[in-house]
Design a protein around this motif. Structure first.
Motif, PDB file in Angstrom:
ATOM      1  N   ALA A 106      -7.889   8.110   8.035  1.00 43.39           N
ATOM      2  CA  ALA A 106      -8.855   9.215   8.095  1.00 43.39           C
ATOM      3  C   ALA A 106     -10.285   8.686   8.183  1.00 43.39           C
ATOM      4  O   ALA A 106     -11.102   9.200   8.953  1.00 43.39           O
ATOM      5  N   ILE A 107     -10.590   7.665   7.422  1.00 40.89           N
ATOM      6  CA  ILE A 107     -11.935   7.077   7.466  1.00 40.89           C
ATOM      7  C   ILE A 107     -12.208   6.480   8.844  1.00 40.89           C
ATOM      8  O   ILE A 107     -13.288   6.679   9.411  1.00 40.89           O
ATOM      9  N   ILE A 108     -11.256   5.780   9.407  1.00 41.19           N
ATOM     10  CA  ILE A 108     -11.417   5.201  10.749  1.00 41.19           C
ATOM     11  C   ILE A 108     -11.593   6.309  11.783  1.00 41.19           C
ATOM     12  O   ILE A 108     -12.417   6.216  12.685  1.00 41.19           O
ATOM     13  N   GLY A 109     -10.848   7.403  11.647  1.00 43.12           N
ATOM     14  CA  GLY A 109     -10.985   8.543  12.566  1.00 43.12           C
ATOM     15  C   GLY A 109     -12.357   9.171  12.499  1.00 43.12           C
ATOM     16  O   GLY A 109     -12.952   9.518  13.524  1.00 43.12           O
ATOM     17  N   ILE A 110     -12.908   9.318  11.307  1.00 41.52           N
ATOM     18  CA  ILE A 110     -14.245   9.890  11.151  1.00 41.52           C
ATOM     19  C   ILE A 110     -15.291   8.979  11.774  1.00 41.52           C
ATOM     20  O   ILE A 110     -16.193   9.431  12.491  1.00 41.52           O
ATOM     21  N   LEU A 111     -15.186   7.691  11.514  1.00 43.79           N
ATOM     22  CA  LEU A 111     -16.133   6.736  12.107  1.00 43.79           C
ATOM     23  C   LEU A 111     -16.049   6.737  13.631  1.00 43.79           C
ATOM     24  O   LEU A 111     -17.073   6.678  14.319  1.00 43.79           O
ATOM     25  N   ALA A 112     -14.843   6.830  14.168  1.00 43.32           N
ATOM     26  CA  ALA A 112     -14.685   6.862  15.629  1.00 43.32           C
ATOM     27  C   ALA A 112     -15.268   8.148  16.212  1.00 43.32           C
ATOM     28  O   ALA A 112     -15.890   8.128  17.276  1.00 43.32           O
ATOM     29  N   ALA A 113     -15.079   9.263  15.525  1.00 45.09           N
ATOM     30  CA  ALA A 113     -15.629  10.540  16.010  1.00 45.09           C
ATOM     31  C   ALA A 113     -17.153  10.505  16.063  1.00 45.09           C
ATOM     32  O   ALA A 113     -17.762  11.171  16.890  1.00 45.09           O
ATOM     33  N   PHE A 130       0.841  -1.187   0.000  1.00 40.12           N
ATOM     34  CA  PHE A 130       0.000   0.000   0.000  1.00 40.12           C
ATOM     35  C   PHE A 130       0.877   1.238   0.000  1.00 40.12           C
ATOM     36  O   PHE A 130       1.936   1.268   0.618  1.00 40.12           O
ATOM     37  N   THR A 131       0.411   2.227  -0.670  1.00 38.56           N
ATOM     38  CA  THR A 131       1.148   3.491  -0.664  1.00 38.56           C
ATOM     39  C   THR A 131       0.797   4.261   0.602  1.00 38.56           C
ATOM     40  O   THR A 131      -0.194   3.962   1.288  1.00 38.56           O
ATOM     41  N   LEU A 132       1.578   5.245   0.901  1.00 36.24           N
ATOM     42  CA  LEU A 132       1.342   6.063   2.088  1.00 36.24           C
ATOM     43  C   LEU A 132       0.006   6.804   1.996  1.00 36.24           C
ATOM     44  O   LEU A 132      -0.721   6.930   2.978  1.00 36.24           O
ATOM     45  N   ILE A 133      -0.356   7.239   0.832  1.00 39.63           N
ATOM     46  CA  ILE A 133      -1.630   7.946   0.638  1.00 39.63           C
ATOM     47  C   ILE A 133      -2.797   7.012   0.920  1.00 39.63           C
ATOM     48  O   ILE A 133      -3.775   7.394   1.573  1.00 39.63           O
ATOM     49  N   GLU A 134      -2.730   5.784   0.441  1.00 38.93           N
ATOM     50  CA  GLU A 134      -3.799   4.816   0.702  1.00 38.93           C
ATOM     51  C   GLU A 134      -3.954   4.557   2.197  1.00 38.93           C
ATOM     52  O   GLU A 134      -5.067   4.498   2.724  1.00 38.93           O
ATOM     53  N   LEU A 135      -2.846   4.420   2.892  1.00 45.71           N
ATOM     54  CA  LEU A 135      -2.892   4.200   4.338  1.00 45.71           C
ATOM     55  C   LEU A 135      -3.471   5.411   5.071  1.00 45.71           C
ATOM     56  O   LEU A 135      -4.252   5.258   6.021  1.00 45.71           O
TER      57      LEU A 135
END
Length: 197
Positions: free
Chosen positions: A22-29, A12-17
């Motif tokens: 970011a998606i996990i952070g939004i879901l957690a928020a 995986f590239t750094l951008i993909e990670l």
């Protein structure tokens, strides 16, 4: 061609990670505040359950003796150890009395101070708990019980009440976060909702 495919390494590239993080952070928020609110609401069930138990015990005692009492031991009410809420069936259950433990004869059962934060200073009961009028005036007597506890560790206290008055609704005081300020006999009412305030 087969040789070229075998040499290419996947990853995986750094951008993909970063997008996944970011998606996990939004879901957690979104999920964490809801989880905390639902957890606090589930803690309120202790107050509702125990107030109904007090009501049932008082009604059973009244059925046998034609009077209500302000002694938890007489009616056989004793919540499980580790209770989050303080319970009172007398008007003298103030903060000083409740933090000193279980005073059954005085109609006060304090919360478990070893497990839970002290009831906030200035927390008031939603009803004037107690038995009235005097037992000699029964069967027209009534009782009210209260439950006060802190379900979300802020300065405010979640407050509940129950009454035996079935003929008319009783008004609760301190109605933050509560739709209705009245309760009917035998149903626990939330005077100050610590979850939503």
């Amino acid at each position: 061609m087969l040789n070229r495919l075998m040499k290419k390494k996947g990853g995986f590239t750094l951008i993909e990670l970063m997008i996944v993080v970011a998606i996990i952070g939004i879901l957690a928020a979104i999920a964490i505040p809801n989880f905390i609110r639902f957890q606090a609401k589930s803690k309120q069930s202790e107050a509702k359950t125990n107030l109904k138990a007090i009501f049932t015990a008082q009604k059973a005692y009244f059925g046998e003796k034609d009077k209500y009492v302000t002694d938890f031991k007489v009616v056989g009410f004793d919540p499980e150890p580790g209770n989050r809420f303080s319970y009172g069936i007398t008007g003298t259950c103030n903060e000083t009395v409740l933090v000193t433990g279980r005073r059954y004869g005085e109609g006060c059962i304090g919360q478990d101070q070893a497990r839970f934060a002290k009831i906030p200073t200035g927390a008031t009961a939603p009803l004037t708990a107690g038995v009235s009028p005097t037992p000699a005036d029964c069967p027209n007597c009534e009782f009210s019980a209260t439950a006060i506890g802190n379900v979300d560790n802020d300065p405010a206290a979640d407050t509940w009440g129950i009454t035996s008055l079935a003929s008319s609704a009783t008004t609760l005081t301190g109605t933050c976060g509560v739709d209705s300020t009245t309760i009917s006999g035998g149903e626990p009412g939330n005077a100050y909702n610590d979850v939503s305030c």
